[in-house]
Design a protein around this motif. Structure first.
Motif, PDB file in Angstrom:
ATOM      1  N   LEU A 159      57.575  -5.137  43.217  1.00 41.29           N
ATOM      2  CA  LEU A 159      57.450  -5.064  41.765  1.00 41.29           C
ATOM      3  C   LEU A 159      57.780  -3.667  41.258  1.00 41.29           C
ATOM      4  CD1 LEU A 159      56.510  -6.271  39.019  1.00 41.29           C
ATOM      5  CD2 LEU A 159      54.241  -5.385  39.570  1.00 41.29           C
ATOM      6  N   LYS A 160      57.210  -2.649  41.889  1.00 39.39           N
ATOM      7  CA  LYS A 160      57.430  -1.289  41.404  1.00 39.39           C
ATOM      8  C   LYS A 160      58.832  -0.781  41.721  1.00 39.39           C
ATOM      9  CE  LYS A 160      52.598   0.043  41.104  1.00 39.39           C
ATOM     10  NZ  LYS A 160      51.576   1.069  41.317  1.00 39.39           N
ATOM     11  N   ALA A 161      59.426  -1.308  42.781  1.00 36.88           N
ATOM     12  CA  ALA A 161      60.818  -0.945  43.064  1.00 36.88           C
ATOM     13  C   ALA A 161      61.742  -1.456  41.968  1.00 36.88           C
ATOM     14  CB  ALA A 161      61.242  -1.507  44.421  1.00 36.88           C
ATOM     15  N   LEU A 162      61.404  -2.612  41.423  1.00 35.97           N
ATOM     16  CA  LEU A 162      62.253  -3.238  40.399  1.00 35.97           C
ATOM     17  C   LEU A 162      61.900  -2.810  38.977  1.00 35.97           C
ATOM     18  CD1 LEU A 162      62.256  -6.842  41.905  1.00 35.97           C
ATOM     19  CD2 LEU A 162      64.277  -5.381  41.662  1.00 35.97           C
ATOM     20  N   TYR A 163      60.599  -2.672  38.687  1.00 35.33           N
ATOM     21  CA  TYR A 163      60.174  -2.525  37.290  1.00 35.33           C
ATOM     22  C   TYR A 163      59.110  -1.438  37.116  1.00 35.33           C
ATOM     23  CZ  TYR A 163      62.461  -7.076  36.930  1.00 35.33           C
ATOM     24  OH  TYR A 163      63.376  -8.105  36.980  1.00 35.33           O
ATOM     25  N   PHE A 164      59.312  -0.290  37.726  1.00 35.24           N
ATOM     26  CA  PHE A 164      58.266   0.731  37.717  1.00 35.24           C
ATOM     27  C   PHE A 164      57.880   1.170  36.304  1.00 35.24           C
ATOM     28  CE2 PHE A 164      56.585   5.058  37.952  1.00 35.24           C
ATOM     29  CZ  PHE A 164      55.587   4.886  38.891  1.00 35.24           C
ATOM     30  N   ASP A 165      58.854   1.472  35.459  1.00 34.80           N
ATOM     31  CA  ASP A 165      58.557   2.003  34.128  1.00 34.80           C
ATOM     32  C   ASP A 165      58.000   0.950  33.177  1.00 34.80           C
ATOM     33  OD1 ASP A 165      59.276   4.618  34.692  1.00 34.80           O
ATOM     34  OD2 ASP A 165      61.368   4.303  34.142  1.00 34.80           O
ATOM     35  N   GLU A 166      58.411  -0.318  33.365  1.00 37.55           N
ATOM     36  CA  GLU A 166      58.029  -1.369  32.417  1.00 37.55           C
ATOM     37  C   GLU A 166      56.701  -2.041  32.727  1.00 37.55           C
ATOM     38  OE1 GLU A 166      62.542  -2.289  33.034  1.00 37.55           O
ATOM     39  OE2 GLU A 166      60.998  -1.143  34.085  1.00 37.55           O
ATOM     40  N   SER A 167      56.260  -1.975  33.993  1.00 33.24           N
ATOM     41  CA  SER A 167      55.126  -2.782  34.431  1.00 33.24           C
ATOM     42  C   SER A 167      53.806  -2.349  33.806  1.00 33.24           C
ATOM     43  CB  SER A 167      54.993  -2.726  35.955  1.00 33.24           C
ATOM     44  OG  SER A 167      56.008  -3.468  36.571  1.00 33.24           O
ATOM     45  N   ILE A 168      52.914  -3.331  33.702  1.00 31.42           N
ATOM     46  CA  ILE A 168      51.566  -3.087  33.197  1.00 31.42           C
ATOM     47  C   ILE A 168      50.568  -3.698  34.170  1.00 31.42           C
ATOM     48  CG2 ILE A 168      52.382  -3.144  30.819  1.00 31.42           C
ATOM     49  CD1 ILE A 168      50.994  -5.924  30.566  1.00 31.42           C
ATOM     50  N   ASN A 169      49.292  -3.419  33.941  1.00 32.90           N
ATOM     51  CA  ASN A 169      48.197  -3.981  34.720  1.00 32.90           C
ATOM     52  C   ASN A 169      47.338  -4.806  33.761  1.00 32.90           C
ATOM     53  OD1 ASN A 169      45.805  -4.417  36.197  1.00 32.90           O
ATOM     54  ND2 ASN A 169      45.935  -2.455  37.233  1.00 32.90           N
ATOM     55  N   VAL A 170      46.995  -6.026  34.164  1.00 32.38           N
ATOM     56  CA  VAL A 170      46.188  -6.906  33.321  1.00 32.38           C
ATOM     57  C   VAL A 170      44.984  -7.397  34.115  1.00 32.38           C
ATOM     58  CG1 VAL A 170      46.178  -8.980  31.866  1.00 32.38           C
ATOM     59  CG2 VAL A 170      48.316  -7.706  32.195  1.00 32.38           C
ATOM     60  N   SER A 171      43.805  -7.366  33.500  1.00 31.23           N
ATOM     61  CA  SER A 171      42.601  -7.930  34.106  1.00 31.23           C
ATOM     62  C   SER A 171      42.353  -9.309  33.500  1.00 31.23           C
ATOM     63  CB  SER A 171      41.391  -7.027  33.864  1.00 31.23           C
ATOM     64  OG  SER A 171      41.571  -5.771  34.467  1.00 31.23           O
ATOM     65  N   LEU A 172      42.427 -10.331  34.350  1.00 38.28           N
ATOM     66  CA  LEU A 172      42.261 -11.719  33.914  1.00 38.28           C
ATOM     67  C   LEU A 172      40.898 -12.266  34.352  1.00 38.28           C
ATOM     68  CD1 LEU A 172      45.788 -13.031  35.010  1.00 38.28           C
ATOM     69  CD2 LEU A 172      45.079 -12.462  32.672  1.00 38.28           C
ATOM     70  N   ASN A 173      40.573 -13.454  33.848  1.00 40.51           N
ATOM     71  CA  ASN A 173      39.343 -14.173  34.221  1.00 40.51           C
ATOM     72  C   ASN A 173      38.088 -13.439  33.769  1.00 40.51           C
ATOM     73  OD1 ASN A 173      38.236 -16.538  35.445  1.00 40.51           O
ATOM     74  ND2 ASN A 173      37.607 -15.325  37.201  1.00 40.51           N
ATOM     75  N   LEU A 191      34.764  -3.712  35.660  1.00 42.60           N
ATOM     76  CA  LEU A 191      34.753  -4.931  34.856  1.00 42.60           C
ATOM     77  C   LEU A 191      34.076  -6.084  35.591  1.00 42.60           C
ATOM     78  CD1 LEU A 191      38.354  -4.630  33.401  1.00 42.60           C
ATOM     79  CD2 LEU A 191      36.222  -4.400  32.117  1.00 42.60           C
ATOM     80  N   ARG A 192      34.283  -6.165  36.886  1.00 42.94           N
ATOM     81  CA  ARG A 192      33.607  -7.209  37.673  1.00 42.94           C
ATOM     82  C   ARG A 192      32.096  -7.043  37.599  1.00 42.94           C
ATOM     83  NH1 ARG A 192      37.833  -6.463  41.966  1.00 42.94           N
ATOM     84  NH2 ARG A 192      39.287  -8.160  41.614  1.00 42.94           N
ATOM     85  N   ASP A 193      31.645  -5.819  37.700  1.00 43.05           N
ATOM     86  CA  ASP A 193      30.210  -5.547  37.702  1.00 43.05           C
ATOM     87  C   ASP A 193      29.604  -5.779  36.319  1.00 43.05           C
ATOM     88  OD1 ASP A 193      27.849  -4.866  38.922  1.00 43.05           O
ATOM     89  OD2 ASP A 193      28.154  -2.710  38.787  1.00 43.05           O
ATOM     90  N   VAL A 194      30.290  -5.323  35.288  1.00 43.32           N
ATOM     91  CA  VAL A 194      29.777  -5.460  33.920  1.00 43.32           C
ATOM     92  C   VAL A 194      29.645  -6.925  33.522  1.00 43.32           C
ATOM     93  CG1 VAL A 194      30.323  -5.074  31.480  1.00 43.32           C
ATOM     94  CG2 VAL A 194      30.573  -3.203  33.123  1.00 43.32           C
ATOM     95  N   PHE A 195      30.687  -7.707  33.825  1.00 44.59           N
ATOM     96  CA  PHE A 195      30.722  -9.094  33.349  1.00 44.59           C
ATOM     97  C   PHE A 195      30.298 -10.118  34.398  1.00 44.59           C
ATOM     98  CE2 PHE A 195      33.738  -6.882  30.538  1.00 44.59           C
ATOM     99  CZ  PHE A 195      33.184  -7.215  29.308  1.00 44.59           C
ATOM    100  N   LYS A 196      30.022  -9.647  35.637  1.00 48.52           N
ATOM    101  CA  LYS A 196      29.615 -10.545  36.719  1.00 48.52           C
ATOM    102  C   LYS A 196      30.617 -11.690  36.877  1.00 48.52           C
ATOM    103  CE  LYS A 196      26.019  -7.918  36.944  1.00 48.52           C
ATOM    104  NZ  LYS A 196      26.065  -6.787  37.898  1.00 48.52           N
ATOM    105  N   LYS A 197      31.876 -11.335  36.841  1.00 43.87           N
ATOM    106  CA  LYS A 197      32.965 -12.305  36.985  1.00 43.87           C
ATOM    107  C   LYS A 197      33.970 -11.779  38.006  1.00 43.87           C
ATOM    108  CE  LYS A 197      34.171 -15.236  34.210  1.00 43.87           C
ATOM    109  NZ  LYS A 197      34.186 -16.711  34.285  1.00 43.87           N
ATOM    110  N   ASP A 198      34.696 -12.707  38.626  1.00 49.25           N
ATOM    111  CA  ASP A 198      35.725 -12.332  39.588  1.00 49.25           C
ATOM    112  C   ASP A 198      37.015 -11.993  38.845  1.00 49.25           C
ATOM    113  OD1 ASP A 198      34.096 -12.748  41.820  1.00 49.25           O
ATOM    114  OD2 ASP A 198      34.578 -14.882  41.883  1.00 49.25           O
ATOM    115  N   ALA A 199      37.072 -10.777  38.331  1.00 51.10           N
ATOM    116  CA  ALA A 199      38.267 -10.339  37.611  1.00 51.10           C
ATOM    117  C   ALA A 199      39.480 -10.389  38.533  1.00 51.10           C
ATOM    118  CB  ALA A 199      38.073  -8.924  37.080  1.00 51.10           C
ATOM    119  N   ILE A 200      40.594 -10.851  37.985  1.00 54.67           N
ATOM    120  CA  ILE A 200      41.847 -10.939  38.739  1.00 54.67           C
ATOM    121  C   ILE A 200      42.783  -9.836  38.281  1.00 54.67           C
ATOM    122  CG2 ILE A 200      43.925 -12.337  39.102  1.00 54.67           C
ATOM    123  CD1 ILE A 200      42.131 -14.819  38.863  1.00 54.67           C
ATOM    124  N   MET A 201      43.348  -9.105  39.246  1.00 47.80           N
ATOM    125  CA  MET A 201      44.290  -8.040  38.930  1.00 47.80           C
ATOM    126  C   MET A 201      45.717  -8.593  38.974  1.00 47.80           C
ATOM    127  SD  MET A 201      44.962  -4.361  40.855  1.00 47.80           S
ATOM    128  CE  MET A 201      43.273  -3.789  40.640  1.00 47.80           C
TER     129      MET A 201
END
Length: 302
Positions: free
Chosen positions: A247-261, A123-133
């Motif tokens: 984070l994963k110790a507390l919320y492993f099943d519920e967590s998601i990954n989001v690409s921002l910016n 995504l960083r390469d495609v959009f030439k933006k500093d995507a935030i994880m």
């Protein structure tokens, strides 16, 4: 109803099972379009002994190979990459409102000759933006200032200018009200006794970002080993495991990954291909469902 392009992930893993299992639930919230062709979909469904819903809309992604559950191979790696790029292009061309990705296998990508380590780098390469994880769930979100780099290289990346830019970009990508910034060192440096990055870089970056934002949005530097004790909040971690281990110790099943910016919104499950349970009917759909829900709640952020 929003249209979400779903990249199907590594077909030797649990992604397709999750998509089929969760379809009747998520179609009540959004209109999914799955980036896979009919031949591969039928092969996977047959292996899973699962029916294909009549309204399972697909966007054709070329490819034909034998699915080998739980196996790392180039065919599955290439197809997962092609599925992802199809989803990205649908969003770029305004034919989808956002994308959600099912898990890929980094080694399979490498075997397929793909130069990227994962979705975010593409995504960083495609959009030439500093995507935030950013990863997490409603109770806790953690954004990563540095990601997939060796630990020995982290300290050199923590500079006032780099961190200030990151903090401004993160603020502009969210609707959060207050975000804690973790220190780099044990005890957040203990006043310089255990390291001085907090004094010369992290605290100045927090002050500069808050000045530009014109409010006290960020606070810290926080002592990393106590910051997560409440099990709630929004945080910026200096490096990968600092943020993701708690984070994963507390919320492993519920967590998601989001690409921002980015010009598009991308969410993903926060787990891997789970090769050990692939095609055994045991995959959990919670993270996938939460990834879809995030789009519904936060589409306006980007």
């Amino acid at each position: 109803m929003q249209k979400i392009a779903v990249s199907i992930g590594d077909l030797n893993g649990v992604g397709i099972e999750i998509a089929l299992k969760a379809h009747n639930t998520i179609k009540q919230w959004i209109k999914p379009v799955y980036c896979i062709n009919e031949k591969m979909l039928k092969k996977a469904a047959k292996l899973l002994n699962m029916p294909i819903p009549d309204d399972f809309e697909i966007f054709e992604v070329e490819g034909d190979f034998k699915i080998k559950p739980g196996t790392v191979n180039a065919d599955a790696g290439k197809y997962s990459f092609d599925s992802f790029m199809a989803a990205v292009n649908l969003a770029k061309d305004k034919k989808a409102d956002a994308i959600t990705t099912l898990p890929i296998n980094k080694e399979s990508w490498m075997k397929a000759g793909i130069k990227y380590k994962g979705h975010t780098e593409v995504l960083r390469d495609v959009f030439k933006k500093d995507a935030i994880m950013m990863l997490g769930c409603e109770e806790m979100y953690v954004a990563l200032f540095t990601e997939h780099i060796p630990l020995k290289d982290v300290a050199s990346k923590v500079t006032k200018n780099n961190l200030t830019k990151f903090l401004i970009d993160f603020y502009n990508s969210t609707n959060f009200h207050k975000v804690g910034v973790l220190g780099l060192n044990p005890h957040a440096g203990d006043g310089g006794v255990l390291g001085d990055e907090e004094i010369k870089d992290i605290l100045p970056a927090i002050k500069e970002a808050n000045k530009i934002i014109n409010k006290d949005f960020y606070y810290g530097p926080l002592v990393p080993d106590t910051a997560f004790s409440s099990g709630k909040g929004r945080y910026i971690a200096m490096y990968h495991d600092q943020g993701l281990a708690p984070l994963k110790a507390l919320y492993f099943d519920e967590s998601i990954n989001v690409s921002l910016n980015l010009p598009i919104l991308r969410t993903s499950v926060d787990h891997g291909t789970a090769f050990d349970i692939a095609y055994k009917g045991r995959a959990n759909t919670k993270s996938y469902e939460n990834a879809i829900k995030y789009i519904l709640n936060h589409q306006k952020l980007t």
